[in-house]
Design an enzyme around this catalytic site. Structure first.
Site, PDB file in Angstrom:
ATOM      1  N   HIS A   1     -21.379  19.835  15.351  1.00  0.00           N
ATOM      2  CA  HIS A   1     -21.107  18.544  14.708  1.00  0.00           C
ATOM      3  C   HIS A   1     -21.105  17.369  15.693  1.00  0.00           C
ATOM      4  O   HIS A   1     -20.960  16.220  15.302  1.00  0.00           O
ATOM      5  CB  HIS A   1     -19.790  18.589  13.933  1.00  0.00           C
ATOM      6  CG  HIS A   1     -19.881  19.429  12.701  1.00  0.00           C
ATOM      7  ND1 HIS A   1     -18.807  20.099  12.180  1.00  0.00           N
ATOM      8  CD2 HIS A   1     -20.935  19.721  11.904  1.00  0.00           C
ATOM      9  CE1 HIS A   1     -19.196  20.758  11.102  1.00  0.00           C
ATOM     10  NE2 HIS A   1     -20.482  20.548  10.915  1.00  0.00           N
TER      11      HIS A   1
ATOM     12  N   SER B   1     -17.759  22.970  15.571  1.00  0.00           N
ATOM     13  CA  SER B   1     -17.501  21.581  15.965  1.00  0.00           C
ATOM     14  C   SER B   1     -18.514  21.111  17.012  1.00  0.00           C
ATOM     15  O   SER B   1     -18.900  19.945  17.023  1.00  0.00           O
ATOM     16  CB  SER B   1     -16.076  21.421  16.484  1.00  0.00           C
ATOM     17  OG  SER B   1     -15.829  22.341  17.509  1.00  0.00           O
TER      18      SER B   1
HETATM   19 ZN   LIG Z   1     -13.857  26.220  17.951  1.00  0.00          ZN
END
Ligand SMILES: [Zn+2]
Ligand SMILES: [Zn+2]
Length: 386
Positions: free
Chosen positions: A70, A67
């Site tokens: 991202h 993440s």
């Molecule tokens: Zn994580």
């Protein structure tokens, strides 16, 4: 203190209807539809002040997660790729361990010097899902490193109720530094544990397990499958380095799905019977689930951990004749997930040390995320004391 801060512009896409809740809270439910032009920078940020129930931790190690990459990467219109709950500016980082350096007046369970790892999900304990025992579905959720300050920082303040002691790991290893590193792997491991065992009810010793996608959660799934007595573990990933890591933590067979037909491979390995337990950790269920479906053993399970905003073609007749089940899972809180993972690591039955492939100092956190964005190696750790 120094910290990795992400700032971005609140600029909803023209086709995204911003809800009243999002306007009131400043939290985006679908981050990738609202936050634009992210900037990541290690800079000064105020030292955290503990509330009465909080401890202040000196962060010892914090893993870079998919993440985080991202947030670093954007689409062609400049929006972040992370689709989840977010509020900026904030400090990133949510897979971590630390040492207690200060306790609020009302702290009862921890003392200065204690070694802990921490849940990322700050569930409220008051909403209906929390009261019903589903903290991973809290409707007032805050998330460390997503909506409130995380752990790519020198210090972090958190309520003691989200902290779990990791002294047992240090005792086994006889090495605090190594224990803090393993402690930082607890968070992604609990995500796999929650999905495989708490949600899907696990598998029987001897069962054949497939894991699609061997990022850190898939690698943790491989390690957990071995610890739980799988009869055979087959792992699939497009990165040769990651397949090597999968072998190192317990996969018996590893394959690049671009070079083989995964369903055929699984049927071959099981002499036509199919695999009993399939783990989707690739975040590409539209490709992986149809392969799993062709290799379902009778009474088998598929558990979905990877996230993907897409529909998946499933032939349900196949699930009926194979007596198969599909489980959705998210999060890692509750259900004994943290203490059981720490027990497994503390006993040596789960040893994920091979998956740590790079270590950076706090000032180099952006480089650490850039390395992760190559999607090749294992877990990248940021260590503020390095
Ligand atoms: Zn994580
Ligand atoms: Zn709640």
């Amino acid at each position: 203190m120094r910290a990795l801060v992400l700032d971005a512009k609140w600029d909803p896409r023209p086709d995204y209807a911003v809800s009243d809740w999002e306007k009131q809270t400043g939290k985006a439910i679908t981050g990738s539809s609202i936050w634009r032009q992210p900037s990541l920078q290690v800079r000064d940020w105020p030292d955290p002040k503990p509330g009465p129930k909080d401890v202040v931790l000196a962060v010892q190690a914090c893993g870079v997660c998919g993440s985080d990459m991202h947030f670093y990467e954007t689409d062609k219109d400049g929006y972040i790729l992370y689709p989840g709950l977010t509020r900026f500016p904030t400090i990133l980082g949510h897979e971590f361990s630390g040492k207690v350096v200060e306790c609020g007046a009302g702290v009862e369970t921890l003392r200065v010097g204690d070694m802990v790892t921490v849940e990322e999900m700050i569930w409220c304990g008051r909403c209906i899902p929390c009261r019903n025992g589903y903290p991973n579905h809290c409707t007032n959720l805050e998330e460390l490193g997503f909506t409130i300050p995380g752990a790519f920082a020198k210090y972090i303040a958190v309520d003691e109720k989200y902290c779990w002691p990791i002294e047992a790991i240090a005792q086994r290893l006889g090495d605090e530094e190594a224990a803090f590193e393993l402690g930082a792997l607890t968070e992604p491991t609990t995500v796999a544990y929650n999905a495989m065992f708490s949600r899907a009810g696990g598998f029987r010793p001897g069962h054949y397990v497939s894991v699609f996608g061997t990022g850190s959660i898939g690698l943790a799934a491989v390690g957990l499958a071995r610890a739980a007595g799988a009869g055979m573990i087959a792992a699939f990933d497009v990165s040769p380095q990651r397949l090597k890591l999968a072998r190192a933590v317990g996969a018996d067979q590893v394959f690049n799905p671009r070079e083989v037909n995964p369903a055929e491979v699984l049927l071959d390995l099981s002499k036509g019977a199919g695999f009993d337990f399939h783990v989707e950790a690739a975040g590409a269920p539209q490709i992986t689930v149809p392969e799993m479906e062709k290799a379902l053993a009778i009474n088998s399970k598929i558990v979905q951990i990877g996230r993907a905003a897409t529909r998946v073609p499933m032939y349900l007749e196949r699930f009926q004749v194979r007596r198969a089940q599909f489980y959705g899972a998210q999060g890692h809180s509750g259900d004994e997930n943290f203490p059981n993972v720490i027990r497994l690591v503390g006993s040596g039955r789960l040893d994920l040390r091979p998956i740590i492939t790079a270590r950076y100092g706090l000032e180099q956190t952006v480089d650490a995320i850039a390395l992760m964005a190559k999607r090749e190696g294992g877990k990248v750790l940021v260590k503020p004391n390095l």
